[in-house]
Design a protein around this motif. Structure first.
Motif, PDB file in Angstrom:
ATOM      1  N   LEU A   1       9.878   1.070   9.267  1.00 44.64           N
ATOM      2  CA  LEU A   1       9.168  -0.005   9.966  1.00 44.64           C
ATOM      3  C   LEU A   1       9.562  -0.113  11.433  1.00 44.64           C
ATOM      4  O   LEU A   1       8.889  -0.799  12.199  1.00 44.64           O
TER       5      LEU A   1
ATOM      6  N   LEU B   1       1.886  -5.811  11.635  1.00 42.70           N
ATOM      7  CA  LEU B   1       2.009  -5.883  10.183  1.00 42.70           C
ATOM      8  C   LEU B   1       1.145  -4.805   9.533  1.00 42.70           C
ATOM      9  O   LEU B   1       1.545  -4.195   8.541  1.00 42.70           O
TER      10      LEU B   1
ATOM     11  N   GLY C   1       2.974  -1.573   9.754  1.00 43.08           N
ATOM     12  CA  GLY C   1       4.112  -1.643   8.840  1.00 43.08           C
ATOM     13  C   GLY C   1       3.688  -1.482   7.394  1.00 43.08           C
ATOM     14  O   GLY C   1       4.348  -0.780   6.617  1.00 43.08           O
ATOM     15  N   THR C   2       2.581  -2.097   7.030  1.00 38.84           N
ATOM     16  CA  THR C   2       2.060  -1.983   5.665  1.00 38.84           C
ATOM     17  C   THR C   2       1.704  -0.537   5.357  1.00 38.84           C
ATOM     18  O   THR C   2       2.021  -0.020   4.279  1.00 38.84           O
TER      19      THR C   2
ATOM     20  N   LEU D   1       8.151  -6.870   3.706  1.00 38.36           N
ATOM     21  CA  LEU D   1       7.154  -7.033   4.769  1.00 38.36           C
ATOM     22  C   LEU D   1       7.034  -8.497   5.187  1.00 38.36           C
ATOM     23  O   LEU D   1       6.840  -8.793   6.364  1.00 38.36           O
TER      24      LEU D   1
END
Length: 173
Positions: free
Chosen positions: A82, A88, A91-92, A145
């Motif tokens: 990450l 986000l 990152g996902t 997350l």
């Protein structure tokens, strides 16, 4: 070092000497389902991560501590992935790719802590443990997350800064 509170293993199935602790999970797998209002091993791993990552040695007091060590290392790997993700969504995507990687079990090359867990006694036990590790990694990734990124989708530097740490002197791939 913060240890797991799951010391009573009565009635808990084991694979490779690891307790298959219940999870608050909607992800399909071999782990028993825990109550949503109870703390599970993933909650403990995320809560204790920032303190435990500083230790080079970990005194194992129960077999649940072995799972805590494994999850602490996995969180370290996930944070490393990450590290360069600025949103986000990025990152996902990185976490999903991490989840698609092969999960080694004790006795196979790539398992981070040889000797921590007993090698599987049969192919069935190996697959059961692999599926449990896959399920617990997916659950950990999803919850990670939510702490590594703020609600507006920006990175939480107080979490991602820990990607630079080496847990128990094991180099993160």
């Amino acid at each position: 070092v913060y240890h797991s509170s799951f010391v009573d293993e009565e009635g808990i199935a084991k694979a490779c000497g690891c307790p298959m602790l219940p999870l608050k999970s909607h992800i399909k797998g071999p782990a028993p389902v825990s109550d949503q209002d109870r703390t599970d091993i993933v909650d403990e791993a995320i809560t204790f991560f920032r303190a435990n990552v500083f230790f080079r040695n970990f005194d194992i007091k129960s077999s649940a501590d072995k799972l805590l060590i494994y999850l602490t290392f996995y969180i370290n790997v996930a944070l490393k992935r990450l590290e360069g993700c600025r949103t986000l969504a990025e990152g996902t995507k990185a976490i999903i790719n991490l989840g698609l990687e092969e999960v080694p079990v004790p006795g196979e090359s790539g398992f981070p802590f040889p000797g921590l867990f007993a090698p599987p006694q049969s192919q069935k036990e190996a697959e059961l443990f692999r599926n449990y590790l896959k399920q617990i990694r997916e659950e950990t990734s999803g919850r990670l997350l939510s702490v590594a990124y703020r609600p507006n989708g920006t990175p939480n530097k107080w979490w991602l800064a820990f990607a630079k740490r080496k847990f128990m002197n094991v180099i993160v791939p």
